[in-house]
Scaffold this motif. Sequence first.
Motif, mmCIF file in Angstrom:
data_model
loop_
_atom_site.group_PDB
_atom_site.id
_atom_site.type_symbol
_atom_site.label_atom_id
_atom_site.label_comp_id
_atom_site.label_asym_id
_atom_site.label_seq_id
_atom_site.Cartn_x
_atom_site.Cartn_y
_atom_site.Cartn_z
ATOM 1 N N THR A 39 0.865 -1.183 0.000
ATOM 2 C CA THR A 39 0.000 0.000 0.000
ATOM 3 C C THR A 39 0.904 1.236 0.000
ATOM 4 O OG1 THR A 39 -0.021 0.225 2.388
ATOM 5 C CG2 THR A 39 -1.725 -1.197 1.421
ATOM 6 N N VAL A 40 0.273 2.393 -0.241
ATOM 7 C CA VAL A 40 0.998 3.660 -0.187
ATOM 8 C C VAL A 40 1.671 3.836 1.177
ATOM 9 C CG1 VAL A 40 0.653 6.152 -0.104
ATOM 10 C CG2 VAL A 40 -0.366 4.813 -1.961
ATOM 11 N N ALA A 41 0.946 3.467 2.249
ATOM 12 C CA ALA A 41 1.510 3.611 3.596
ATOM 13 C C ALA A 41 2.731 2.713 3.769
ATOM 14 C CB ALA A 41 0.450 3.279 4.648
ATOM 15 N N GLN A 42 2.671 1.503 3.188
ATOM 16 C CA GLN A 42 3.818 0.593 3.294
ATOM 17 C C GLN A 42 5.006 1.084 2.462
ATOM 18 O OE1 GLN A 42 1.481 -2.818 2.159
ATOM 19 N NE2 GLN A 42 1.486 -3.654 4.243
ATOM 20 N N VAL A 43 4.706 1.737 1.333
ATOM 21 C CA VAL A 43 5.770 2.337 0.525
ATOM 22 C C VAL A 43 6.513 3.386 1.356
ATOM 23 C CG1 VAL A 43 6.230 3.882 -1.434
ATOM 24 C CG2 VAL A 43 4.734 1.890 -1.730
ATOM 25 N N TRP A 44 5.733 4.229 2.046
ATOM 26 C CA TRP A 44 6.333 5.251 2.917
ATOM 27 C C TRP A 44 7.235 4.588 3.972
ATOM 28 C CZ3 TRP A 44 6.392 10.599 3.900
ATOM 29 C CH2 TRP A 44 6.853 10.967 5.171
ATOM 30 N N ALA A 45 6.700 3.561 4.641
ATOM 31 C CA ALA A 45 7.452 2.902 5.719
ATOM 32 C C ALA A 45 8.785 2.384 5.194
ATOM 33 C CB ALA A 45 6.621 1.770 6.319
ATOM 34 N N GLN A 46 8.746 1.772 4.012
ATOM 35 C CA GLN A 46 9.969 1.203 3.454
ATOM 36 C C GLN A 46 10.942 2.310 3.013
ATOM 37 O OE1 GLN A 46 9.017 -2.298 1.161
ATOM 38 N NE2 GLN A 46 11.003 -2.228 0.106
ATOM 39 N N ALA A 47 10.385 3.384 2.446
ATOM 40 C CA ALA A 47 11.248 4.461 1.934
ATOM 41 C C ALA A 47 11.823 5.322 3.059
ATOM 42 C CB ALA A 47 10.484 5.342 0.955
ATOM 43 N N CYS A 48 11.093 5.379 4.193
ATOM 44 C CA CYS A 48 11.497 6.297 5.274
ATOM 45 C C CYS A 48 11.886 5.557 6.539
ATOM 46 C CB CYS A 48 10.375 7.283 5.562
ATOM 47 S SG CYS A 48 9.932 8.249 4.130
ATOM 48 N N ASP A 49 12.416 4.335 6.400
ATOM 49 C CA ASP A 49 12.912 3.587 7.556
ATOM 50 C C ASP A 49 11.884 3.524 8.678
ATOM 51 O OD1 ASP A 49 15.317 3.401 6.148
ATOM 52 O OD2 ASP A 49 16.008 5.316 6.950
ATOM 53 N N GLU A 50 10.653 3.161 8.321
ATOM 54 C CA GLU A 50 9.595 2.932 9.314
ATOM 55 C C GLU A 50 9.182 4.177 10.087
ATOM 56 O OE1 GLU A 50 8.097 -0.001 9.278
ATOM 57 O OE2 GLU A 50 9.560 -0.863 7.877
ATOM 58 N N ALA A 51 9.597 5.364 9.655
ATOM 59 C CA ALA A 51 9.104 6.586 10.300
ATOM 60 C C ALA A 51 7.582 6.631 10.147
ATOM 61 C CB ALA A 51 9.726 7.819 9.642
ATOM 62 N N PRO A 52 6.863 7.146 11.167
ATOM 63 C CA PRO A 52 5.393 7.164 11.059
ATOM 64 C C PRO A 52 4.912 8.095 9.932
ATOM 65 C CG PRO A 52 6.120 8.400 12.994
ATOM 66 C CD PRO A 52 7.340 7.755 12.422
ATOM 67 N N LEU A 53 3.880 7.652 9.224
ATOM 68 C CA LEU A 53 3.268 8.479 8.175
ATOM 69 C C LEU A 53 2.052 9.175 8.769
ATOM 70 C CD1 LEU A 53 2.729 9.506 5.313
ATOM 71 C CD2 LEU A 53 1.676 7.294 4.785
ATOM 72 N N HIS A 54 2.133 10.496 8.960
ATOM 73 C CA HIS A 54 1.004 11.215 9.548
ATOM 74 C C HIS A 54 -0.173 11.195 8.580
ATOM 75 C CE1 HIS A 54 3.245 12.473 13.009
ATOM 76 N NE2 HIS A 54 4.250 12.814 12.217
ATOM 77 N N HIS A 55 -1.392 11.094 9.151
ATOM 78 C CA HIS A 55 -2.552 10.948 8.273
ATOM 79 C C HIS A 55 -2.792 12.191 7.424
ATOM 80 C CE1 HIS A 55 -4.800 13.027 11.544
ATOM 81 N NE2 HIS A 55 -5.423 13.556 10.507
ATOM 82 N N HIS A 56 -2.198 13.332 7.814
ATOM 83 C CA HIS A 56 -2.478 14.545 7.031
ATOM 84 C C HIS A 56 -1.570 14.694 5.820
ATOM 85 C CE1 HIS A 56 0.801 16.149 9.602
ATOM 86 N NE2 HIS A 56 1.043 16.914 8.563
ATOM 87 N N ILE A 57 -0.561 13.855 5.686
ATOM 88 C CA ILE A 57 0.295 13.939 4.489
ATOM 89 C C ILE A 57 -0.500 13.441 3.281
ATOM 90 C CG2 ILE A 57 2.385 13.016 3.384
ATOM 91 C CD1 ILE A 57 2.991 14.986 5.606
ATOM 92 N N TRP A 58 -0.459 14.221 2.194
ATOM 93 C CA TRP A 58 -1.172 13.812 0.990
ATOM 94 C C TRP A 58 -0.326 12.852 0.169
ATOM 95 C CZ3 TRP A 58 -3.364 19.142 -1.018
ATOM 96 C CH2 TRP A 58 -4.557 19.411 -0.335
ATOM 97 N N THR A 59 -1.037 11.943 -0.516
ATOM 98 C CA THR A 59 -0.329 10.973 -1.338
ATOM 99 C C THR A 59 -0.962 10.920 -2.719
ATOM 100 O OG1 THR A 59 -1.758 9.241 -0.410
ATOM 101 C CG2 THR A 59 0.375 9.543 0.623
ATOM 102 N N ALA A 60 -0.094 10.792 -3.725
ATOM 103 C CA ALA A 60 -0.574 10.680 -5.102
ATOM 104 C C ALA A 60 0.136 9.506 -5.764
ATOM 105 C CB ALA A 60 -0.282 11.966 -5.875
ATOM 106 N N VAL A 61 -0.612 8.724 -6.518
ATOM 107 C CA VAL A 61 -0.012 7.663 -7.324
ATOM 108 C C VAL A 61 -0.165 8.083 -8.778
ATOM 109 C CG1 VAL A 61 -0.175 5.253 -8.042
ATOM 110 C CG2 VAL A 61 -0.353 5.850 -5.623
ATOM 111 N N ASN A 62 0.955 8.143 -9.473
ATOM 112 C CA ASN A 62 0.961 8.633 -10.860
ATOM 113 C C ASN A 62 0.193 9.951 -10.986
ATOM 114 O OD1 ASN A 62 2.380 6.301 -11.474
ATOM 115 N ND2 ASN A 62 0.487 5.172 -11.877
ATOM 116 N N MET A 63 0.441 10.826 -10.023
ATOM 117 C CA MET A 63 -0.111 12.178 -9.994
ATOM 118 C C MET A 63 -1.639 12.204 -9.877
ATOM 119 S SD MET A 63 2.484 13.918 -9.557
ATOM 120 C CE MET A 63 2.334 15.695 -9.814
ATOM 121 N N THR A 64 -2.221 11.116 -9.328
ATOM 122 C CA THR A 64 -3.632 11.155 -8.939
ATOM 123 C C THR A 64 -3.708 11.009 -7.424
ATOM 124 O OG1 THR A 64 -4.418 10.219 -11.013
ATOM 125 C CG2 THR A 64 -5.873 9.975 -9.117
ATOM 126 N N TYR A 65 -4.465 11.913 -6.801
ATOM 127 C CA TYR A 65 -4.643 11.900 -5.344
ATOM 128 C C TYR A 65 -5.307 10.603 -4.914
ATOM 129 C CZ TYR A 65 -6.594 13.428 -0.825
ATOM 130 O OH TYR A 65 -6.937 13.544 0.497
#
Lengths: 250, 250, 81, 81
Positions: C29-55
């Motif tokens: 998932t997007v959240a798991q991508v963040w965890a892997q890319a950021c050494d398990e740092a918490p992903l705050h729910h207010h951070i926006w995420t886009a896949v291929n430039m779609t929210y």
Amino acid sequence: MDNNQLLRYSRQILLPQVGIEGQERLLKAKVLIIGMGGLGSPAAMYLAAAGIGHLFISDFDKVDLSNLQRQIIHRTTDIGRYKVDSARDTLLALNPLITVTPLYQQWNNTNLSAQVAEVDVVLDCSDNLPTRLAINQACVQTQTPLVSGSAIRMEGQISVFRNQLPESPCYRCLYPNPSIPEETCTQTGILAPIVGIIGSLQALEAMKLIMEVGEVLMGKLLWLDAMKMEWYRVKLTKNPHCPVCQDQSS
Amino acid sequence: MDNNQLLRYSRQILLPQVGIEGQERLLKAKVLIIGMGGLGSPAAMYLAAAGIGHLFISDFDKVDLSNLQRQIIHRTTDIGRYKVDSARDTLLALNPLITVTPLYQQWNNTNLSAQVAEVDVVLDCSDNLPTRLAINQACVQTQTPLVSGSAIRMEGQISVFRNQLPESPCYRCLYPNPSIPEETCTQTGILAPIVGIIGSLQALEAMKLIMEVGEVLMGKLLWLDAMKMEWYRVKLTKNPHCPVCQDQSS
Amino acid sequence: MTIVVKFFGSLREEIGKSEVKLTAEQPLTVAQVWAQACDEAPLHHHIWTAVNMTYVDQNTLVQDGDEVAFFPPVTGGSDEN
Amino acid sequence: MTIVVKFFGSLREEIGKSEVKLTAEQPLTVAQVWAQACDEAPLHHHIWTAVNMTYVDQNTLVQDGDEVAFFPPVTGGSDEN
């Protein structure tokens, strides 16, 4: 239009996208701008210069010295005056042919919806998420198009919500959970020209909406990274669980 | 800086990219803005608000009614005055702590190079290609960075030329054959907020150059299609046959 | 599968990198991508995420070759005193 | 070979189309791409051309899969009376 108006607005009447018809639409339009700060300054000045017939400008605050680094509608001698008074003076000095109505009150859901229902387009130039969510709700309820801009740090964003169209996402669709940390320029800072860029873009999109020309940023968010001077264009979709716009269309 | 300055500029001093050091650089900077029309209006207002220490503003023209649709630094009562006089009044009312030098003359190669050599950054806010080419030549000769903006119809563009760096293209690299049809807003028209967007972007890039933060649009051209609200980012390369910047580096 | 991860604006400066390439054996998932890319740092729910430039929301599954972008919503403004 | 041709801004409105796909048997210059996309209409020397979003001159050879963009330089300004 008289000769005076024809000459004043001649440089945009010349445009095939505007012409006499487009200018007439601008002269007849009513626009509400919420916030006479960093974003509201250029947005209001360009809409006044372009000849929007009736501008409603809203702010309950007074001009402070620390505003003048970016809020170019106010002057040093305006410190301590209501922002809407100072802004009205500047707008009428720029273009005495338009009508400017200053609104001093704080909004609740009822009086905000009533005011929004009076206008053709709303510009959100406010500075906090609760106000933004209240403006969105009033615009969805009254099916009024909303041009939303914001800016902080070295970042800015703008999007257009055409709330009269069932396919348009609304501003709340972007915040499934709206309890996010507050950020204000008081704590975080902002570089002056960024509000100029975003506020001018808001005026542009409002004029396109009024004249019904071109493609506006509906279902799209432009996000500015000023440090890299890059624009990201993000596609937005309607949130099927949005508590604001789903309620409305059902 | 005294307490008055610290408070006035507090919202940008707060930024890690600015701080006290960045603000000191702005206060010490000298910027030349050529053209007090559509682009020069927001560019000068944001640079004045942000506290650029010394602004040189250049224009030999007088304010005309047809300017007021987009040239937001002037007022209706300024019609007939020199644009640089009207602009100076607005800039000092916004920020009396800065120095503004109005320049009324028409430029030739000699006096333009001498003026350009006096400043840290030049903003080209002019309205025709011969002037733009002369400004470029003076900036290349004196190795002065140039922030070039232009706007017409529903289009705008901006680029930065860091003429002190041998790898930077110059403005003339884009015009191998500079005999191109003249376009002015008199014949072609312009929508008001487009000059606000491009002029504010020019102020932003100038501030980044002065503070040496972020990446500026060197070797890049941002091109705005306002009808579609799309930005195109075009990579520029140095023209090996450019008669201006190749002469200079050899 | 290979995923390009991008960080925009002040988030880029917080994280200290602008782009990361990830390879994964299984769907993320997007959240798991963040965890892997950021050494398990918490992903705050207010951070926006886009896949291929779609929210998208943070539970969206990412496909091979997708570009995932993280960026801070700009909610503030400059109207304040 | 296949080429995507784009027209930006007022040029898009003059030409009456924003995007064309071309196929060609032999290598083409940017000027020849214009001729084929615009039914042999003359390409004025002042029109800017970009291949894959890099500014090039009109004699540049185009490769298979390239995106060729045509757009008007904005030289005017709004300082005039």
